[in-house]
Motif scaffolding. Structure first.
Motif, PDB file in Angstrom:
ATOM      1  N   ASP A  15       0.851  -1.181   0.000  1.00 14.93           N
ATOM      2  CA  ASP A  15       0.000   0.000   0.000  1.00 14.93           C
ATOM      3  C   ASP A  15       0.891   1.237   0.000  1.00 14.93           C
ATOM      4  OD1 ASP A  15      -2.851   1.177   0.547  1.00 14.93           O
ATOM      5  OD2 ASP A  15      -1.483   2.209   1.915  1.00 14.93           O
ATOM      6  N   PRO A  16       0.733   2.141  -0.975  1.00 16.47           N
ATOM      7  CA  PRO A  16       1.684   3.256  -1.104  1.00 16.47           C
ATOM      8  C   PRO A  16       1.744   4.176   0.102  1.00 16.47           C
ATOM      9  CG  PRO A  16      -0.199   3.533  -2.597  1.00 16.47           C
ATOM     10  CD  PRO A  16      -0.266   2.143  -2.054  1.00 16.47           C
ATOM     11  N   LEU A  17       0.599   4.492   0.718  1.00 16.68           N
ATOM     12  CA  LEU A  17       0.642   5.431   1.836  1.00 16.68           C
ATOM     13  C   LEU A  17       1.092   4.773   3.135  1.00 16.68           C
ATOM     14  CD1 LEU A  17      -2.329   7.875   1.175  1.00 16.68           C
ATOM     15  CD2 LEU A  17       0.104   8.120   0.663  1.00 16.68           C
ATOM     16  N   TRP A  18       0.731   3.519   3.356  1.00 20.39           N
ATOM     17  CA  TRP A  18       1.279   2.830   4.521  1.00 20.39           C
ATOM     18  C   TRP A  18       2.794   2.715   4.389  1.00 20.39           C
ATOM     19  CZ3 TRP A  18      -0.173   2.116   9.245  1.00 20.39           C
ATOM     20  CH2 TRP A  18      -1.523   1.976   9.578  1.00 20.39           C
ATOM     21  N   GLU A  19       3.285   2.375   3.194  1.00 22.17           N
ATOM     22  CA  GLU A  19       4.733   2.298   2.994  1.00 22.17           C
ATOM     23  C   GLU A  19       5.378   3.663   3.194  1.00 22.17           C
ATOM     24  OE1 GLU A  19       6.598  -0.204   2.844  1.00 22.17           O
ATOM     25  OE2 GLU A  19       5.289  -1.842   2.257  1.00 22.17           O
ATOM     26  N   LEU A  20       4.719   4.716   2.728  1.00 21.82           N
ATOM     27  CA  LEU A  20       5.268   6.056   2.879  1.00 21.82           C
ATOM     28  C   LEU A  20       5.369   6.449   4.352  1.00 21.82           C
ATOM     29  CD1 LEU A  20       6.261   8.733   1.805  1.00 21.82           C
ATOM     30  CD2 LEU A  20       3.871   9.422   1.460  1.00 21.82           C
ATOM     31  N   VAL A  21       4.316   6.200   5.113  1.00 21.41           N
ATOM     32  CA  VAL A  21       4.333   6.536   6.532  1.00 21.41           C
ATOM     33  C   VAL A  21       5.441   5.755   7.254  1.00 21.41           C
ATOM     34  CG1 VAL A  21       3.042   6.244   8.690  1.00 21.41           C
ATOM     35  CG2 VAL A  21       1.949   7.314   6.720  1.00 21.41           C
ATOM     36  N   CYS A  22       5.543   4.465   6.970  1.00 19.57           N
ATOM     37  CA  CYS A  22       6.582   3.655   7.609  1.00 19.57           C
ATOM     38  C   CYS A  22       7.972   4.105   7.170  1.00 19.57           C
ATOM     39  CB  CYS A  22       6.372   2.177   7.291  1.00 19.57           C
ATOM     40  SG  CYS A  22       4.901   1.441   8.063  1.00 19.57           S
ATOM     41  N   ALA A  23       8.118   4.426   5.883  1.00 20.14           N
ATOM     42  CA  ALA A  23       9.420   4.878   5.378  1.00 20.14           C
ATOM     43  C   ALA A  23       9.815   6.211   5.995  1.00 20.14           C
ATOM     44  CB  ALA A  23       9.377   4.994   3.856  1.00 20.14           C
ATOM     45  N   ALA A  24       8.849   7.111   6.184  1.00 16.62           N
ATOM     46  CA  ALA A  24       9.140   8.399   6.816  1.00 16.62           C
ATOM     47  C   ALA A  24       9.670   8.188   8.234  1.00 16.62           C
ATOM     48  CB  ALA A  24       7.891   9.270   6.829  1.00 16.62           C
ATOM     49  N   CYS A  25       9.139   7.200   8.928  1.00 12.79           N
ATOM     50  CA  CYS A  25       9.638   6.882  10.275  1.00 12.79           C
ATOM     51  C   CYS A  25      11.056   6.311  10.219  1.00 12.79           C
ATOM     52  CB  CYS A  25       8.710   5.889  10.962  1.00 12.79           C
ATOM     53  SG  CYS A  25       7.051   6.529  11.302  1.00 12.79           S
ATOM     54  N   ARG A  26      11.319   5.399   9.275  1.00 14.26           N
ATOM     55  CA  ARG A  26      12.649   4.814   9.167  1.00 14.26           C
ATOM     56  C   ARG A  26      13.695   5.846   8.759  1.00 14.26           C
ATOM     57  NH1 ARG A  26       9.307   1.744  10.426  1.00 14.26           N
ATOM     58  NH2 ARG A  26       9.891   2.793  12.344  1.00 14.26           N
ATOM     59  N   LEU A  27      13.295   6.853   8.004  1.00 10.50           N
ATOM     60  CA  LEU A  27      14.241   7.837   7.484  1.00 10.50           C
ATOM     61  C   LEU A  27      14.932   8.603   8.597  1.00 10.50           C
ATOM     62  CD1 LEU A  27      15.379   9.246   4.921  1.00 10.50           C
ATOM     63  CD2 LEU A  27      13.508  10.905   5.152  1.00 10.50           C
ATOM     64  N   VAL A  28      14.197   8.921   9.660  1.00  8.17           N
ATOM     65  CA  VAL A  28      14.743   9.796  10.703  1.00  8.17           C
ATOM     66  C   VAL A  28      15.268   9.015  11.898  1.00  8.17           C
ATOM     67  CG1 VAL A  28      13.320  11.736  10.015  1.00  8.17           C
ATOM     68  CG2 VAL A  28      12.415  10.116  11.678  1.00  8.17           C
ATOM     69  N   THR A  29      15.386   7.708  11.771  1.00 12.73           N
ATOM     70  CA  THR A  29      15.958   6.883  12.836  1.00 12.73           C
ATOM     71  C   THR A  29      17.162   6.131  12.275  1.00 12.73           C
ATOM     72  OG1 THR A  29      14.703   4.858  12.357  1.00 12.73           O
ATOM     73  CG2 THR A  29      13.622   6.534  13.737  1.00 12.73           C
ATOM     74  N   ASN A  30      17.860   5.449  13.144  1.00  9.39           N
ATOM     75  CA  ASN A  30      18.969   4.588  12.724  1.00  9.39           C
ATOM     76  C   ASN A  30      18.562   3.118  12.730  1.00  9.39           C
ATOM     77  OD1 ASN A  30      20.903   6.661  12.332  1.00  9.39           O
ATOM     78  ND2 ASN A  30      21.181   6.808  14.550  1.00  9.39           N
ATOM     79  N   GLN A  31      17.276   2.859  12.730  1.00 10.15           N
ATOM     80  CA  GLN A  31      16.798   1.483  12.782  1.00 10.15           C
ATOM     81  C   GLN A  31      17.146   0.741  11.486  1.00 10.15           C
ATOM     82  OE1 GLN A  31      12.734   2.669  13.423  1.00 10.15           O
ATOM     83  NE2 GLN A  31      12.769   1.985  15.549  1.00 10.15           N
ATOM     84  N   GLY A  32      17.505  -0.521  11.644  1.00  4.85           N
ATOM     85  CA  GLY A  32      17.782  -1.354  10.488  1.00  4.85           C
ATOM     86  C   GLY A  32      18.909  -0.839   9.615  1.00  4.85           C
ATOM     87  N   PRO A  33      20.132  -0.660  10.162  1.00 10.54           N
ATOM     88  CA  PRO A  33      21.217  -0.130   9.330  1.00 10.54           C
ATOM     89  C   PRO A  33      21.546  -1.022   8.139  1.00 10.54           C
ATOM     90  CG  PRO A  33      22.042  -0.952  11.438  1.00 10.54           C
ATOM     91  CD  PRO A  33      20.551  -0.920  11.543  1.00 10.54           C
ATOM     92  N   LEU A  34      21.443  -2.327   8.302  1.00 10.59           N
ATOM     93  CA  LEU A  34      21.715  -3.226   7.183  1.00 10.59           C
ATOM     94  C   LEU A  34      20.600  -3.167   6.157  1.00 10.59           C
ATOM     95  CD1 LEU A  34      23.508  -5.427   5.947  1.00 10.59           C
ATOM     96  CD2 LEU A  34      22.243  -7.113   7.286  1.00 10.59           C
TER      97      LEU A  34
END
Length: 328
Positions: free
Chosen positions: A21-40
């Protein structure tokens, strides 16, 4: 913990979304962008976004605007993730644009209790207001900046996840499907107990449940905050495909070791295999097969799911890429 309460009718109404889903992915991606979660998993993606947006003022402004409504933790307004459909981003954005003002006020009011909001949010949905148009445009630009370059990876990961869940359903029914959601959810009939940051109960009451695999959902599932909306459980995909890894002939064996490379290659052949089947075909002891499979699973190369008394193993998209690169 999120406790999702099922009725018999709800068990008949479980669905698995076939596409991201494009907007669910966008919301989740926006959260990942500003954190250091999942460096690999997300490190290269974050660097790519930074490289692209440093030269793109429109994208930076759009991401900043979206970021005011999407904190990395805590409450996110539900209107940003409207009803999941197969109609793509334009239709989803139109749903956001059509959000009633009363709902906007209610959800932004909840968000305002957790963080300061800019003045423009108070006019959203008013007659003649242009800020909703700016927000919708910012969502569109942010999608292009964060997701468009990796959309093929996202589609592939979700496709693989749907296949995994479908096999569970076909081989063991609804119970096996729900049990396959481990480790982030546990089926304790008639309740699905989900790893969640707050204590909460969700009663489906005959509405069923949509399972939505997500590439950028990380570690634990998420769901809509409003229990009156259509129930959806967004959960992480089992594995995320990385960019192709170039290996020379025999490189996989040198990388993983002969035994582990053989286990990976055998798991990739045909249907999902049990631990004992892997041990037999590779010619190693059962404890050794279990150890090698655990190492491959920890590395994101193998996915495991329980079917009744057996645990079956299949190769993830990243594992297939390694095998394909080595064969080439």
């Amino acid at each position: 913990m999120l406790r999702i309460h099922f009725t018999p009718a709800d068990l008949q109404g479980i669905r698995v979304a076939r596409r991201p889903d494009p907007l669910w992915e966008l919301v989740c991606a926006a959260c990942r962008l500003v954190t250091n979660q999942g460096p690999l998993e997300f490190g290269a993606w974050r660097r790519g976004v930074l490289e692209r947006t440093v030269r793109d003022l429109e994208a930076r402004r759009a991401l900043h605007l979206v970021g005011t409504l999407v904190p990395p933790v805590g409450y996110i307004p539900d209107f940003l993730t409207p009803t999941v459909s197969d109609e793509g981003l334009p239709a989803a954005l139109e749903q956001v644009r059509a959000t009633p003002r009363r709902r906007l006020q209610r959800e932004l009011g909840i968000l305002a209790t957790t963080r300061p909001l800019p003045a423009w949010t108070t006019t959203l949905g008013k007659p003649g207001d242009r800020n909703m148009g700016h927000l919708v445009k910012a969502l569109e630009v942010s999608f292009k900046a964060l997701l468009e370059p990796r959309w093929g990876h996202i589609r592939k990961a979700v496709h693989d996840e749907v296949g995994l869940r479908a096999r569970s359903l076909l081989d063991g029914g609804v119970r096996a499907l729900l049990e396959s959601l481990q480790p982030f959810a546990r089926w304790n009939s008639p309740v699905l107990e989900v790893d969640y940051p707050v204590e909460r109960d969700l009663y489906l009451e005959g509405r069923g449940l949509l399972l939505l695999p997500s590439y950028f959902c990380w570690r634990r599932p998420t769901a809509l905050a409003d229990p009156t909306l259509g129930p959806v459980l967004v959960h992480p995909v089992t594995a995320r495909p990385f960019d192709a890894v170039a290996l020379n002939s025999g490189g996989l064996e040198r990388l993983l070791g002969r035994t582990r490379a053989s286990v990976l290659a055998q798991v990739a052949r045909g249907r999902a295999r049990t631990t004992s089947e892997v041990a037999e075909v590779v010619g190693i002891a059962l404890p050794s097969a279990s150890y090698q499979l655990a190492a491959l699973r920890d590395g994101g190369l193998v996915a495991s799911h329980r079917e009744g008394q057996f645990v079956r193993h299949s190769v993830t998209a990243m594992g297939h890429r390694l095998l394909d690169a080595d064969a080439g």
